[in-house]
Design a protein around this motif. Structure first.
Motif, PDB file in Angstrom:
ATOM      1  N   PHE A  19       0.743  -1.321   0.039  1.00  0.00           N
ATOM      2  CA  PHE A  19      -0.067   0.236  -0.072  1.00  0.00           C
ATOM      3  C   PHE A  19       0.850   1.385   0.033  1.00  0.00           C
ATOM      4  CE2 PHE A  19      -2.893  -2.840   2.815  1.00  0.00           C
ATOM      5  CZ  PHE A  19      -3.285  -3.442   1.386  1.00  0.00           C
ATOM      6  N   ILE A  20       2.032   1.214   0.483  1.00  0.00           N
ATOM      7  CA  ILE A  20       2.681   2.441   0.693  1.00  0.00           C
ATOM      8  C   ILE A  20       3.841   2.547  -0.365  1.00  0.00           C
ATOM      9  CG2 ILE A  20       4.490   3.580   2.218  1.00  0.00           C
ATOM     10  CD1 ILE A  20       3.061   2.251   4.430  1.00  0.00           C
ATOM     11  N   PRO A  21       4.013   3.873  -1.024  1.00  0.00           N
ATOM     12  CA  PRO A  21       4.901   3.858  -2.127  1.00  0.00           C
ATOM     13  C   PRO A  21       6.347   3.583  -1.670  1.00  0.00           C
ATOM     14  CG  PRO A  21       3.580   5.869  -1.979  1.00  0.00           C
ATOM     15  CD  PRO A  21       3.017   4.968  -0.932  1.00  0.00           C
ATOM     16  N   LYS A  22       7.097   2.828  -2.480  1.00  0.00           N
ATOM     17  CA  LYS A  22       8.339   2.267  -2.266  1.00  0.00           C
ATOM     18  C   LYS A  22       9.411   3.329  -2.167  1.00  0.00           C
ATOM     19  CE  LYS A  22      12.043  -0.875  -4.398  1.00  0.00           C
ATOM     20  NZ  LYS A  22      12.371  -1.594  -3.144  1.00  0.00           N
ATOM     21  N   LYS A  23      10.229   3.230  -1.042  1.00  0.00           N
ATOM     22  CA  LYS A  23      11.551   3.920  -0.942  1.00  0.00           C
ATOM     23  C   LYS A  23      12.739   2.998  -1.181  1.00  0.00           C
ATOM     24  CE  LYS A  23       9.263   7.302   2.258  1.00  0.00           C
ATOM     25  NZ  LYS A  23       9.568   8.027   3.500  1.00  0.00           N
ATOM     26  N   ASP A  24      13.681   3.585  -1.779  1.00  0.00           N
ATOM     27  CA  ASP A  24      14.882   2.805  -2.274  1.00  0.00           C
ATOM     28  C   ASP A  24      15.480   2.071  -0.846  1.00  0.00           C
ATOM     29  OD1 ASP A  24      14.571   3.606  -4.779  1.00  0.00           O
ATOM     30  OD2 ASP A  24      16.016   5.276  -4.725  1.00  0.00           O
ATOM     31  N   ASP A  25      15.504   2.918   0.214  1.00  0.00           N
ATOM     32  CA  ASP A  25      16.096   2.176   1.324  1.00  0.00           C
ATOM     33  C   ASP A  25      15.187   1.156   2.094  1.00  0.00           C
ATOM     34  OD1 ASP A  25      14.356   3.875   2.407  1.00  0.00           O
ATOM     35  OD2 ASP A  25      16.036   5.147   3.706  1.00  0.00           O
ATOM     36  N   ASP A  26      13.838   0.965   1.715  1.00  0.00           N
ATOM     37  CA  ASP A  26      13.230  -0.011   2.190  1.00  0.00           C
ATOM     38  C   ASP A  26      12.507   0.692   3.531  1.00  0.00           C
ATOM     39  OD1 ASP A  26      12.267  -2.087   0.611  1.00  0.00           O
ATOM     40  OD2 ASP A  26      13.415  -3.459   1.931  1.00  0.00           O
ATOM     41  N   SER A  27      12.755   1.941   3.642  1.00  0.00           N
ATOM     42  CA  SER A  27      12.285   2.443   4.883  1.00  0.00           C
ATOM     43  C   SER A  27      10.546   2.680   5.142  1.00  0.00           C
ATOM     44  CB  SER A  27      12.705   3.838   5.169  1.00  0.00           C
ATOM     45  OG  SER A  27      12.427   4.581   4.132  1.00  0.00           O
ATOM     46  N   THR A  29       8.931   0.121   4.684  1.00  0.00           N
ATOM     47  CA  THR A  29       8.506  -1.048   5.532  1.00  0.00           C
ATOM     48  C   THR A  29       8.732  -1.211   7.027  1.00  0.00           C
ATOM     49  OG1 THR A  29      10.397  -2.271   5.171  1.00  0.00           O
ATOM     50  CG2 THR A  29       8.818  -2.420   3.334  1.00  0.00           C
ATOM     51  N   ASN A  30       9.529  -0.222   7.427  1.00  0.00           N
ATOM     52  CA  ASN A  30       9.735  -0.254   8.862  1.00  0.00           C
ATOM     53  C   ASN A  30       8.647   0.239   9.837  1.00  0.00           C
ATOM     54  OD1 ASN A  30       9.886   2.810   9.255  1.00  0.00           O
ATOM     55  ND2 ASN A  30      12.148   2.609   8.615  1.00  0.00           N
ATOM     56  N   LEU A  31       8.774   0.111  11.166  1.00  0.00           N
ATOM     57  CA  LEU A  31       7.668  -0.158  12.052  1.00  0.00           C
ATOM     58  C   LEU A  31       7.699   0.752  13.122  1.00  0.00           C
ATOM     59  CD1 LEU A  31       6.933  -3.987  11.873  1.00  0.00           C
ATOM     60  CD2 LEU A  31       5.890  -2.199  10.460  1.00  0.00           C
ATOM     61  N   GLY A  32       6.732   1.567  13.665  1.00  0.00           N
ATOM     62  CA  GLY A  32       6.926   2.050  14.976  1.00  0.00           C
ATOM     63  C   GLY A  32       6.537   1.226  16.242  1.00  0.00           C
ATOM     64  N   TRP A  33       6.836   1.613  17.301  1.00  0.00           N
ATOM     65  CA  TRP A  33       6.177   0.982  18.616  1.00  0.00           C
ATOM     66  C   TRP A  33       5.610   1.848  19.462  1.00  0.00           C
ATOM     67  CZ3 TRP A  33       5.975  -3.922  20.732  1.00  0.00           C
ATOM     68  CH2 TRP A  33       5.831  -3.984  21.745  1.00  0.00           C
ATOM     69  N   VAL A  34       4.381   1.735  19.457  1.00  0.00           N
ATOM     70  CA  VAL A  34       3.483   2.589  20.075  1.00  0.00           C
ATOM     71  C   VAL A  34       2.489   1.588  21.231  1.00  0.00           C
ATOM     72  CG1 VAL A  34       1.582   4.318  20.020  1.00  0.00           C
ATOM     73  CG2 VAL A  34       3.387   4.244  18.356  1.00  0.00           C
ATOM     74  N   ASN A  35       2.558   1.962  22.503  1.00  0.00           N
ATOM     75  CA  ASN A  35       1.416   1.396  23.280  1.00  0.00           C
ATOM     76  C   ASN A  35       1.419  -0.313  23.403  1.00  0.00           C
ATOM     77  OD1 ASN A  35       0.703   3.785  24.307  1.00  0.00           O
ATOM     78  ND2 ASN A  35      -0.856   4.025  22.812  1.00  0.00           N
ATOM     79  N   HIS A  36       2.701  -0.976  23.272  1.00  0.00           N
ATOM     80  CA  HIS A  36       2.934  -2.356  23.151  1.00  0.00           C
ATOM     81  C   HIS A  36       2.505  -2.762  21.793  1.00  0.00           C
ATOM     82  CE1 HIS A  36       2.947  -2.250  27.874  1.00  0.00           C
ATOM     83  NE2 HIS A  36       4.098  -1.766  27.399  1.00  0.00           N
ATOM     84  N   ALA A  37       2.576  -2.046  20.776  1.00  0.00           N
ATOM     85  CA  ALA A  37       2.231  -2.429  19.497  1.00  0.00           C
ATOM     86  C   ALA A  37       3.089  -1.991  18.294  1.00  0.00           C
ATOM     87  CB  ALA A  37       0.800  -2.178  19.212  1.00  0.00           C
ATOM     88  N   LEU A  38       3.479  -2.733  17.293  1.00  0.00           N
ATOM     89  CA  LEU A  38       4.148  -2.463  16.122  1.00  0.00           C
ATOM     90  C   LEU A  38       3.057  -1.852  15.263  1.00  0.00           C
ATOM     91  CD1 LEU A  38       6.083  -5.750  15.408  1.00  0.00           C
ATOM     92  CD2 LEU A  38       6.862  -3.430  16.541  1.00  0.00           C
ATOM     93  N   GLU A  39       3.451  -0.732  14.641  1.00  0.00           N
ATOM     94  CA  GLU A  39       2.383  -0.307  13.406  1.00  0.00           C
ATOM     95  C   GLU A  39       3.298   0.206  12.193  1.00  0.00           C
ATOM     96  OE1 GLU A  39       0.594   3.046  15.690  1.00  0.00           O
ATOM     97  OE2 GLU A  39       1.968   4.423  14.968  1.00  0.00           O
ATOM     98  N   THR A  40       2.508   0.188  11.345  1.00  0.00           N
ATOM     99  CA  THR A  40       3.332   0.458   9.901  1.00  0.00           C
ATOM    100  C   THR A  40       3.214   2.390   9.788  1.00  0.00           C
ATOM    101  OG1 THR A  40       1.001   0.720   8.918  1.00  0.00           O
ATOM    102  CG2 THR A  40       2.086  -1.338   8.479  1.00  0.00           C
ATOM    103  N   HIS A  41       3.847   2.581   8.697  1.00  0.00           N
ATOM    104  CA  HIS A  41       3.534   4.066   8.627  1.00  0.00           C
ATOM    105  C   HIS A  41       2.030   3.983   7.858  1.00  0.00           C
ATOM    106  CE1 HIS A  41       7.710   5.504   8.813  1.00  0.00           C
ATOM    107  NE2 HIS A  41       8.094   4.335   8.269  1.00  0.00           N
ATOM    108  N   PRO A  42       1.512   5.365   7.951  1.00  0.00           N
ATOM    109  CA  PRO A  42       0.468   5.506   7.277  1.00  0.00           C
ATOM    110  C   PRO A  42       0.013   5.213   6.027  1.00  0.00           C
ATOM    111  CG  PRO A  42       0.858   7.502   8.562  1.00  0.00           C
ATOM    112  CD  PRO A  42       2.225   6.649   8.486  1.00  0.00           C
TER     113      PRO A  42
END
Length: 248
Positions: A19-27, A29-42
Motif C-alpha cells: 500500500f505504501i509507495p516504495k522507498k529505495d532504502d526500504d524505510s 516497510t519499517n515499523l513504530g512501537w506505540v503502546n505495546h504494538a508495532l504499527e506501519t507508516h500511514p
C-alpha cells in the motif's frame, strides 16, 4: 514467541509493501512501537496496520482513531490474508493486498494452513519489556545529545534502531538487536561510520574493550541481561563519545 511475533510482523511489512509507495532504502516497510504494538507508516488513506503484543492481535488503525481487531490465536495464514484484503478493499485502498516479501526469513515457508498461537505468555511479556526498554533508552540518548532520528523496527532483522548523521560524513547507528551470531541474546549496539565505512577506534579501557566487536561487524554491543535503563543509557553514551572523540 520471538519467532511467532517476527513472523506476525510480516503482515505489517507486506501491507506496507502493498500500500505504501516504495522507498529505495526500504524505510516504507519499517515499523513504530506505540503502546505495546508495532504499527506501519500511514497508508495513502491515513490508516495503519498494527500488531498488538498484549492482545496478540492485528489492529486496523483508522485515521480517525478508531480500531478494528483480529485476534491471531489459532488463526491460519489464509484467514489473516483474507482479513487484511477485506479491510483494504473496505477502506478504499487502490492496491490489493499481497503477502509477498523481497527478503528471506530464517523460518520454514508460510503456507495457507500455517497457524499462530500464544505458546508462552511470560515470554511474550518479556518481549514487550525488551521493546519498551529499547524505546526508552534510544529516545533518551537521542534527546540527551540533541540528535534527531525516528526510532523504527525493521521487519527483516527485527531490530529497533535509530540512525544519526553526526557530521556531513560521520554517522552513528544505535539500537537493540535480536539474538544472532554476535550475541545470543537481545543486545544494544552502537556502530560508527565514515561515509559507508566503519570507523576504526582504538580502545584502551579494558572494560570498554570487552564490549567492542571487530570481526565482520564493527561496533559496541552488550546483552540487555547485563543492563537496566540507566546502565544501558550509560553504555550507549560511552560508545557514542568514543566515536565522537575518535574524530579529534
Amino acid at each position: 514467541m520471538k519467532s511467532t511475533m517476527h513472523l506476525a510482523a510480516q503482515y505489517l511489512a507486506t501491507a506496507a509493501i502493498s500500500f505504501i509507495p516504495k522507498k529505495d532504502d526500504d524505510s516504507h516497510t519499517n515499523l513504530g512501537w506505540v503502546n505495546h504494538a508495532l504499527e506501519t507508516h500511514p497508508f495513502p488513506n491515513g490508516d495503519k496496520l498494527g500488531l498488538n503484543y498484549e492482545h496478540f492481535s492485528l489492529e486496523w488503525k483508522y485515521s480517525n482513531g478508531n480500531t478494528e481487531h483480529l485476534l491471531l490465536n489459532n488463526l491460519k495464514h489464509k484467514e489473516i490474508v483474507e482479513w487484511i484484503s477485506q479491510m483494504a478493499a473496505k477502506n478504499d485502498l487502490r492496491n490489493s493486498y499481497a503477502y509477498n516479501l523481497h527478503y528471506e526469513l530464517p523460518y520454514p515457508p508460510i503456507s495457507e494452513t500455517t497457524s499462530f498461537a500464544i505458546t508462552n505468555q511470560n515470554e511474550l511479556n518479556h518481549l514487550i519489556k525488551n521493546r519498551d526498554l529499547a524505546q526508552y533508552v534510544i529516545s533518551n540518548v537521542l534527546e540527551a545529545n540533541h540528535y534527531k532520528s525516528p526510532i523504527r523496527i525493521w521487519p527483516h532483522h527485527f531490530d529497533t534502531g535509530a540512525f544519526i548523521n553526526v557530521t556531513e560524513k560521520r554517522s552513528i547507528g544505535l539500537g537493540m538487536a535480536t539474538p544472532d551470531t554476535i550475541i545470543n541474546d537481545y543486545y544494544f549496539y552502537i556502530s560508527g561510520y565514515n561515509g559507508h565505512q566503519p570507523i576504526d577506534v582504538t580502545i584502551t579501557n579494558s572494560s570498554t574493550k570487552k564490549t567492542y566487536y571487530n570481526d565482520g561487524w564493527q561496533g559496541f554491543a552488550m546483552s540487555i541481561s547485563e543492563l537496566d535503563k540507566s546502565s544501558a543509557i550509560d553504555f550507549c553514551q560511552t560508545a557514542i563519545n568514543t566515536y565522537i572523540n575518535s574524530e579529534k
